[in-house]
Design an enzyme around this catalytic site. Structure first.
Site, PDB file in Angstrom:
ATOM      1  N   ARG A 487       0.820  -1.211   0.000  1.00  0.00           N
ATOM      2  CA  ARG A 487       0.000   0.000   0.000  1.00  0.00           C
ATOM      3  C   ARG A 487       0.855   1.262   0.000  1.00  0.00           C
ATOM      4  NH1 ARG A 487      -5.412   0.078   0.803  1.00  0.00           N
ATOM      5  NH2 ARG A 487      -6.354  -1.955   1.158  1.00  0.00           N
ATOM      6  N   GLU A 520      -2.410  -8.509   3.592  1.00  0.00           N
ATOM      7  CA  GLU A 520      -3.871  -8.419   3.755  1.00  0.00           C
ATOM      8  C   GLU A 520      -4.538  -9.697   3.263  1.00  0.00           C
ATOM      9  OE1 GLU A 520      -5.606  -4.812   2.337  1.00  0.00           O
ATOM     10  OE2 GLU A 520      -3.933  -3.572   3.015  1.00  0.00           O
ATOM     11  N   GLU A 531      -9.947  -1.314  -5.699  1.00  0.00           N
ATOM     12  CA  GLU A 531      -9.226  -0.445  -4.771  1.00  0.00           C
ATOM     13  C   GLU A 531      -7.820  -0.156  -5.289  1.00  0.00           C
ATOM     14  OE1 GLU A 531      -8.375   0.339  -0.064  1.00  0.00           O
ATOM     15  OE2 GLU A 531      -8.901  -1.694  -0.701  1.00  0.00           O
ATOM     16  N   ASP A 588     -12.000   6.824 -11.237  1.00  0.00           N
ATOM     17  CA  ASP A 588     -12.327   8.208 -10.884  1.00  0.00           C
ATOM     18  C   ASP A 588     -11.263   9.122 -11.490  1.00  0.00           C
ATOM     19  OD1 ASP A 588     -13.474  10.423  -9.785  1.00  0.00           O
ATOM     20  OD2 ASP A 588     -12.575  10.126  -7.800  1.00  0.00           O
ATOM     21  N   HIS A 799     -18.695  -7.175   0.573  1.00  0.00           N
ATOM     22  CA  HIS A 799     -17.858  -7.896  -0.392  1.00  0.00           C
ATOM     23  C   HIS A 799     -17.945  -7.098  -1.693  1.00  0.00           C
ATOM     24  CE1 HIS A 799     -17.220 -11.176   2.304  1.00  0.00           C
ATOM     25  NE2 HIS A 799     -18.487 -11.563   2.317  1.00  0.00           N
ATOM     26  N   CYS A 801     -16.321  -7.298  -4.287  1.00  0.00           N
ATOM     27  CA  CYS A 801     -16.206  -8.142  -5.487  1.00  0.00           C
ATOM     28  C   CYS A 801     -17.582  -8.499  -6.032  1.00  0.00           C
ATOM     29  CB  CYS A 801     -15.452  -9.426  -5.169  1.00  0.00           C
ATOM     30  SG  CYS A 801     -13.960  -9.174  -4.205  1.00  0.00           S
TER      31      CYS A 801
END
Length: 833
Positions: A487, A520, A531, A588, A799, A801
């Site tokens: 990250r 993660e 993400e 975005d 979730h 997904c």
């Protein structure tokens, strides 16, 4: 030749042998109208028809002998003459084609007699005969507008004069209102021999007479099957290009959209028109592009109405496809002519094109050939034959005569089976019609389905190729594009990995994306990728990095021409945009439209500055519109200066020794064009070229460029910012014991609807991984709300997904609101809760 066509030809021979062609002067020995013909009984005629078909004997054009009288009854010509001796003198049997004068003469006669039978006969004879109609209304024949005007009833003249005066007052001007000679001058460049002004004036009179409507419909029904056969098997257009006159004259009939034409006449006409060679369709397109807006819109609506009427009148399914409906297919192909006419007639830019990147050959094509899949994965963009003949593409259009949206037929989109249509598009293009060859008629939602199938098939293909390599080389297969990132180092990790892939094996970019965040628990079924994209974009568009500049007024990003970042960084963002489309993710990003136009192959121009650099656009517009002395008052030269992102001055000569060349009234357009070219193209050439290279690494073999316009590509990448939560509520499904009638669900939707705009976006981000609506709106998003235990202090989870929200059954509406707001406000990461 197929069975249906052979049957139709044999029937024509049979009718010719038994009924004749209706021409009293016929010299065809195999026609019953010939004076030397020996009558045959039906059995003999049937045998003879088969024999004539085998030797391809001469077929006569049909001259219908059935006519309609003023009271609507039908009689044969000979009987009419017997009953009314007056017609023996003026039966107009010698009229073999029409001019404006001829129509005027017959009209005058019929109005004096109070009977339009003679005109009905002539119209039926000429409009049902290809050769007669082709020779009618020629420019080289004398046509008297005054004579036709004198034939009009007094009330019609009065209405037209009032209309003309009104047009003069408003300053209205169009091709329709031009006098005959001027109108022909407008169309002369299209090299047609029809006097279109005369045709329109004649139709104005004919369509005002009720008794003639049936004659025009029946004549078209007689005419079109013969025209279709002539075009398909006799190459009549190549022999005589004036054959196009038939279609020009028929399409001037403003009643073609009426119910009496929709059943038989118009479908047959569209089938015949679809058989025209591409050179003829291009001529027709250029001609119609000169028409004024009401005429071209009428033609568009005529074909659209036929498509809609046919679709709603039939039932289609997986076995009975709309692709097999000859009427819908033919009308769509005819509508394509109007579509390109609308583009040509509007504002077009065919000059400012980016140079296409040269694709080097790779082993990938050879592997697909070995697997027998070369048709599915052939390289190179599709080329529409009409588009190629005209030398214009939809993306060249700045502003068409008719908005692109008006060509989309929603009824048709509802019944297209895109999986089947995609197969026809990729594999059976020679034998089956695909509506993706006419993408203007498809909505973005429908085209996105086709793109989805294309992307998925390529992903599966890469898996197969990987499996094949692993078997041959004895290595572990890797069917996914795997990215393992940290990250806090997401750009560095992604850049290194994607750069290695793009250099070593670019085809891996076409595998399905699989992202893993180090440390993660998230398993990527789509949500982790979402993400990943979001975090990459947040980093890359961070103003501190300096890759892009941000305009606070427009809220848009633009390439920083003074960026110190490497080209690899820009290539990465290009790859990210391509991967988003390829993996059906919404990003975005906030680019001006010119970025998508450049990705599709167009250069930026002065008009593109209006949304990318609005202040500069207004300044340059002021230069172009300035009424005073440009040179003395503005004192500008062809040398420009601006400051970069770091505040340093940048000086650039638009032309060699630009500081010595003053901007004048004569050269100001050149100054504006060069200024825009510098800002949008030259100054960011290095950055944009790398960006586009990355984008094409993923999308170069996709039908993206063929199917979508730039504004539609933006919608694919960015989604829609219009969030309709009412539509989302209607399509949401429930699981685990919840239903739409559960109290907790009713409370949930009341809470969500009460949220502000920003809170709604946070909720959408929390549940689906993005704060944008997919193509088609939130109604296309399949969200699931599942029960996650009884009342508890635990937060809702999701979730992303699967767009699934796990919602405990809270004891009160207030607790539900508090827990939900906390969840959507502080949620980040996977396996954190």
């Amino acid at each position: 030749m197929n069975r249906a066509t052979a049957k139709l030809l044999i029937e024509r021979y049979f009718r010719q042998l038994t009924e004749g062609c209706g021409n009293g002067n016929c010299t065809n020995e195999f026609c019953a109208s010939c004076c030397d013909f020996q009558p045959l009984d039906n059995n003999s005629a049937a045998a003879k028809a088969l024999e004539l078909f085998k030797i391809n004997a001469k077929l006569c054009d049909y001259h219908p002998s059935i006519t309609a009288s003023a009271d609507g009854s039908t009689q044969e010509d000979s009987k009419m003459s017997d009953k009314d001796p007056g017609f023996t003198k003026e039966d107009f049997s010698e009229v073999h084609h029409l001019t404006e004068n001829t129509v005027c003469t017959i009209l005058s006669f019929c109005e004096e007699e109070g009977d339009y039978s003679a005109l009905v006969r002539v119209i039926g004879r000429v409009f049902s005969n290809a050769e007669a109609l082709m020779k009618s209304f020629r420019k080289d024949e004398s046509n008297s507008t005054d004579n036709l005007e004198s034939c009009k009833p007094a009330d019609m003249k009065k209405d037209e004069k009032q209309s003309e005066r009104s047009s003069e007052k408003t300053g209205a001007s169009s091709a329709a209102s031009l006098p005959g000679e001027a109108l022909n001058e407008v169309f002369d460049a299209c090299e047609v021999t029809v006097d279109i002004g005369a045709v329109r004036r004649v139709y104005d009179r004919l369509l005002s007479i009720d008794q003639l409507q049936g004659a025009l419909v029946n004549a078209l029904i007689y005419l079109t099957p013969n025209v279709e056969l002539d075009l398909e098997y006799l190459d009549v257009y190549e022999t005589n290009p004036d054959y196009l006159n038939i279609f020009i004259i028929v399409m001037e009939n403003s009643n073609l959209h009426s119910p009496e034409y929709l059943e038989v006449a118009l479908p047959q006409f569209c089938k015949a028109m679809s058989k025209l060679p591409v050179t003829a369709l291009a001529r027709l397109t250029k001609l119609w592009s000169k028409y004024d807006l009401p005429h071209i819109r009428r033609m568009m609506e005529t074909f659209q109405q036929l498509i809609t009427f046919t679709v709603v009148s039939n039932e289609y399914d997986g076995e009975n496809l709309v692709n097999d409906d000859e009427t819908v297919v033919a009308a769509t192909q005819c509508l394509q002519v109007v579509f390109f006419a609308s583009i040509l007639g509007g504002d077009v830019d065919i000059e400012h094109n980016e140079e296409d990147e040269e694709d080097s050959d790779s082993d990938e094509l050879t592997l697909h050939e070995l697997l027998g899949e070369e048709r599915l994965y052939k390289k190179g963009p599709r080329i529409n034959p009409l588009e190629k003949e005209l030398g214009v593409r939809p993306m060249d259009s700045i502003k068409p005569l008719i908005p692109f949206e008006d060509f989309i037929n929603e009824s048709l989109n509802d019944v297209i089976e895109m999986d089947k249509d995609f197969t026809f598009f990729k594999v059976n293009a020679e034998t089956k019609f695909s509506f993706q060859t006419c993408p203007f008629i498809l909505s973005v939602i429908t085209k996105n389905q086709g793109l989805y199938y294309d992307n998925r098939i390529r992903m599966y293909s890469e898996r197969r190729l990987t499996a094949l390599f692993s078997m041959v080389q004895g290595q572990q297969p890797n069917p996914y594009l795997k990215l393992k990132v940290r990250r806090d180092h997401i750009i560095d990790d992604a850049l290194v990995r994607l750069e290695m892939i793009s250099m070593e094996n670019p085809s891996d970019l076409k595998k399905q994306l699989y992202v893993e965040f180090e440390g993660e628990q998230g398993v990527d079924e789509g949500g982790v990728s979402k993400e990943f994209f979001q975090l990459v974009l947040e980093e890359i568009f961070n103003p501190d990095i300096g890759m892009f500049t941000y305009d606070n007024d427009t809220k848009l990003f633009w390439f920083n021409s003074s960026s110190l970042e490497t080209e690899a960084q820009y290539t990465l963002i290009g790859i990210v945009l391509g991967l988003a489309i390829y993996n059906n993710c919404i990003l975005d990003v906030h680019f001006p439209m010119v970025v998508y136009r450049k990705l599709m192959g167009k250069k930026g121009t002065y008009l593109d500055l209006s949304d990318s650099h609005p202040v500069l656009y207004q300044s340059l517009k002021g230069v172009l519109e300035y009424m005073g002395n440009v040179e003395e008052d503005m004192m500008m030269t062809f040398q420009i200066s601006h400051t970069d992102l770091f505040g340093n001055p940048v000086i650039y000569d638009l032309k060699e020794q630009g500081d010595q060349i003053p901007v004048t009234k004569e050269n100001r357009q050149e100054f504006v064009d060069l200024y825009a070219d510098y800002i949008l193209n030259k100054s960011v050439e290095r950055q944009f070229k790398a960006f586009k290279k990355g984008f094409l690494m993923v999308t170069n073999e996709s039908p993206l460029k063929y199917l979508f316009r730039p504004e539609e590509v933006e919608l694919l990448i960015c989604g829609s910012r219009n969030l309709d939560f009412e539509a989302l509520e209607k399509t949401t499904e429930y699981d685990g014991g919840y239903s739409k009638d559960s109290q907790i669900i009713k409370d949930f939707w009341e809470v969500v609807h009460s949220f502000g705009e920003e809170q709604k976006r946070l909720f959408l981000q929390f549940t689906t991984g993005t704060d944008r609506a997919p193509v088609g709106g939130l109604g296309k998003l399949k969200m699931i709300i599942a029960k996650n235990g009884s009342d508890t202090d635990r937060l809702p989870t999701s979730h992303t997904c699967f767009n699934a929200l796990l919602l405990p059954e809270y004891s009160s509406k207030e607790k539900l609101r508090e827990r939900l707001l906390k969840a959507i406000t502080y949620a980040k990461g996977f396996g954190m809760l």
